[in-house]
Design a protein around this motif. Structure first.
Motif, PDB file in Angstrom:
ATOM      1  N   MET A   1     -77.064 -12.049   2.255  1.00 30.34           N
ATOM      2  CA  MET A   1     -76.673  -9.556   1.884  1.00 30.34           C
ATOM      3  C   MET A   1     -77.419  -9.741   2.501  1.00 30.34           C
ATOM      4  SD  MET A   1     -75.216 -10.109  -2.030  1.00 30.34           S
ATOM      5  CE  MET A   1     -76.543 -11.707  -2.820  1.00 30.34           C
ATOM      6  N   PRO A   2     -76.199  -8.326   3.074  1.00 33.08           N
ATOM      7  CA  PRO A   2     -77.424  -7.552   4.322  1.00 33.08           C
ATOM      8  C   PRO A   2     -77.646  -5.582   2.724  1.00 33.08           C
ATOM      9  CG  PRO A   2     -75.272  -7.444   4.916  1.00 33.08           C
ATOM     10  CD  PRO A   2     -75.083  -8.408   4.058  1.00 33.08           C
ATOM     11  N   ILE A   3     -79.459  -6.110   2.955  1.00 31.77           N
ATOM     12  CA  ILE A   3     -79.864  -5.106   2.525  1.00 31.77           C
ATOM     13  C   ILE A   3     -80.543  -4.232   3.130  1.00 31.77           C
ATOM     14  CG2 ILE A   3     -81.546  -4.829   0.107  1.00 31.77           C
ATOM     15  CD1 ILE A   3     -80.218  -6.984  -1.120  1.00 31.77           C
ATOM     16  N   TYR A   4     -79.635  -3.220   3.021  1.00 27.50           N
ATOM     17  CA  TYR A   4     -80.394  -1.441   4.071  1.00 27.50           C
ATOM     18  C   TYR A   4     -81.026  -0.921   3.225  1.00 27.50           C
ATOM     19  CZ  TYR A   4     -77.596  -4.046   7.837  1.00 27.50           C
ATOM     20  OH  TYR A   4     -77.344  -4.598   8.372  1.00 27.50           O
ATOM     21  N   GLU A   5     -82.089  -0.972   3.937  1.00 29.28           N
ATOM     22  CA  GLU A   5     -83.604   1.004   3.026  1.00 29.28           C
ATOM     23  C   GLU A   5     -83.249   1.607   3.997  1.00 29.28           C
ATOM     24  OE1 GLU A   5     -86.860  -0.074   2.729  1.00 29.28           O
ATOM     25  OE2 GLU A   5     -86.731  -2.174   3.937  1.00 29.28           O
ATOM     26  N   TYR A   6     -82.631   3.052   3.127  1.00 29.30           N
ATOM     27  CA  TYR A   6     -82.399   4.267   4.009  1.00 29.30           C
ATOM     28  C   TYR A   6     -83.171   5.128   3.222  1.00 29.30           C
ATOM     29  CZ  TYR A   6     -77.622   2.466   4.080  1.00 29.30           C
ATOM     30  OH  TYR A   6     -76.946   1.965   5.073  1.00 29.30           O
ATOM     31  N   LYS A   7     -83.609   6.507   3.807  1.00 23.78           N
ATOM     32  CA  LYS A   7     -84.518   7.133   3.744  1.00 23.78           C
ATOM     33  C   LYS A   7     -83.412   8.613   3.371  1.00 23.78           C
ATOM     34  CE  LYS A   7     -89.343   9.246   4.053  1.00 23.78           C
ATOM     35  NZ  LYS A   7     -90.438   9.175   4.586  1.00 23.78           N
ATOM     36  N   CYS A   8     -83.558   8.842   2.197  1.00 19.02           N
ATOM     37  CA  CYS A   8     -83.689  10.847   2.797  1.00 19.02           C
ATOM     38  C   CYS A   8     -84.472  11.756   3.028  1.00 19.02           C
ATOM     39  CB  CYS A   8     -82.832  10.323   0.582  1.00 19.02           C
ATOM     40  SG  CYS A   8     -82.234  12.685   0.837  1.00 19.02           S
ATOM     41  N   ASN A   9     -82.999  11.798   3.850  1.00 16.57           N
ATOM     42  CA  ASN A   9     -83.656  13.829   4.976  1.00 16.57           C
ATOM     43  C   ASN A   9     -84.243  14.513   3.851  1.00 16.57           C
ATOM     44  OD1 ASN A   9     -84.165  12.072   7.236  1.00 16.57           O
ATOM     45  ND2 ASN A   9     -81.980  12.320   8.082  1.00 16.57           N
ATOM     46  N   LYS A  10     -83.585  15.263   3.217  1.00 17.18           N
ATOM     47  CA  LYS A  10     -83.539  15.932   2.048  1.00 17.18           C
ATOM     48  C   LYS A  10     -84.842  15.596   1.198  1.00 17.18           C
ATOM     49  CE  LYS A  10     -79.366  19.067   1.758  1.00 17.18           C
ATOM     50  NZ  LYS A  10     -78.905  19.284   1.183  1.00 17.18           N
ATOM     51  N   CYS A  11     -84.193  14.740   0.403  1.00 21.58           N
ATOM     52  CA  CYS A  11     -85.600  15.157  -1.292  1.00 21.58           C
ATOM     53  C   CYS A  11     -86.633  13.782  -0.529  1.00 21.58           C
ATOM     54  CB  CYS A  11     -85.108  14.763  -2.034  1.00 21.58           C
ATOM     55  SG  CYS A  11     -83.956  12.688  -2.123  1.00 21.58           S
ATOM     56  N   LYS A  12     -86.302  12.994   0.322  1.00 19.67           N
ATOM     57  CA  LYS A  12     -87.280  11.753   1.543  1.00 19.67           C
ATOM     58  C   LYS A  12     -87.382  11.254   0.505  1.00 19.67           C
ATOM     59  CE  LYS A  12     -88.738  15.015   4.225  1.00 19.67           C
ATOM     60  NZ  LYS A  12     -87.937  14.435   5.285  1.00 19.67           N
ATOM     61  N   LYS A  13     -86.193  10.905  -0.544  1.00 14.22           N
ATOM     62  CA  LYS A  13     -86.122   9.322  -1.191  1.00 14.22           C
ATOM     63  C   LYS A  13     -85.870   8.029  -0.420  1.00 14.22           C
ATOM     64  CE  LYS A  13     -83.955   7.092  -5.551  1.00 14.22           C
ATOM     65  NZ  LYS A  13     -85.190   6.694  -5.873  1.00 14.22           N
ATOM     66  N   PHE A  20     -71.569  -3.912   3.317  1.00 15.92           N
ATOM     67  CA  PHE A  20     -71.266  -4.755   4.046  1.00 15.92           C
ATOM     68  C   PHE A  20     -70.935  -4.600   5.802  1.00 15.92           C
ATOM     69  CE2 PHE A  20     -70.316  -5.593  -0.310  1.00 15.92           C
ATOM     70  CZ  PHE A  20     -70.055  -7.174  -0.595  1.00 15.92           C
ATOM     71  N   ALA A  21     -70.422  -5.775   6.122  1.00 20.50           N
ATOM     72  CA  ALA A  21     -70.399  -5.325   7.735  1.00 20.50           C
ATOM     73  C   ALA A  21     -69.514  -3.715   7.774  1.00 20.50           C
ATOM     74  CB  ALA A  21     -69.600  -6.484   8.512  1.00 20.50           C
ATOM     75  N   GLY A  22     -69.684  -3.653   8.982  1.00 19.75           N
ATOM     76  CA  GLY A  22     -69.109  -1.267   9.211  1.00 19.75           C
ATOM     77  C   GLY A  22     -69.398  -0.951   8.043  1.00 19.75           C
ATOM     78  N   ASP A  23     -70.036  -0.824   7.618  1.00 22.12           N
ATOM     79  CA  ASP A  23     -69.484  -0.266   5.376  1.00 22.12           C
ATOM     80  C   ASP A  23     -70.210   1.047   5.077  1.00 22.12           C
ATOM     81  OD1 ASP A  23     -67.661   0.659   3.225  1.00 22.12           O
ATOM     82  OD2 ASP A  23     -68.433  -0.853   2.152  1.00 22.12           O
ATOM     83  N   ASP A  24     -71.087   1.247   5.945  1.00 27.39           N
ATOM     84  CA  ASP A  24     -72.292   2.019   5.864  1.00 27.39           C
ATOM     85  C   ASP A  24     -71.409   3.498   6.321  1.00 27.39           C
ATOM     86  OD1 ASP A  24     -72.156   1.601   8.599  1.00 27.39           O
ATOM     87  OD2 ASP A  24     -74.222   1.662   8.907  1.00 27.39           O
ATOM     88  N   LYS A  25     -71.061   3.748   6.429  1.00 27.99           N
ATOM     89  CA  LYS A  25     -70.649   5.232   6.354  1.00 27.99           C
ATOM     90  C   LYS A  25     -70.417   6.346   5.958  1.00 27.99           C
ATOM     91  CE  LYS A  25     -68.103   3.204  11.276  1.00 27.99           C
ATOM     92  NZ  LYS A  25     -68.503   2.845  10.572  1.00 27.99           N
TER      93      LYS A  25
END
Ligand SMILES: [Zn+2]
Length: 65
Positions: A1-13, A20-25
């Protein structure tokens, strides 16, 4: 399972999301709901995913061919 890490540019969280594939928009920050998030490539999912799949698929394929 592809678990991606994100960082918010606004609150830095920083948060993780199962994508899932292609579902990162449609990723938005769980804290401030901002769409301005940056995806961070997870080294573990890259290294572990393909090699695990190869290993699991290797044995049955060898028998067929
Ligand atoms: Zn945020």
């Amino acid at each position: 399972m592809p678990i991606y890490e994100y960082k918010c540019n606004k609150c830095k969280k920083e948060f993780e999301k199962l994508v899932f594939a292609g579902d990162d928009k449609d990723i938005s920050c769980p804290q401030c709901n901002s769409r301005e998030v940056a995806k961070k490539m997870s080294a573990t999912s890259f290294m572990g995913g393909p090699s695990l799949g190869k290993c699991a698929a290797g044995a049955p394929n060898a028998g067929f061919s």
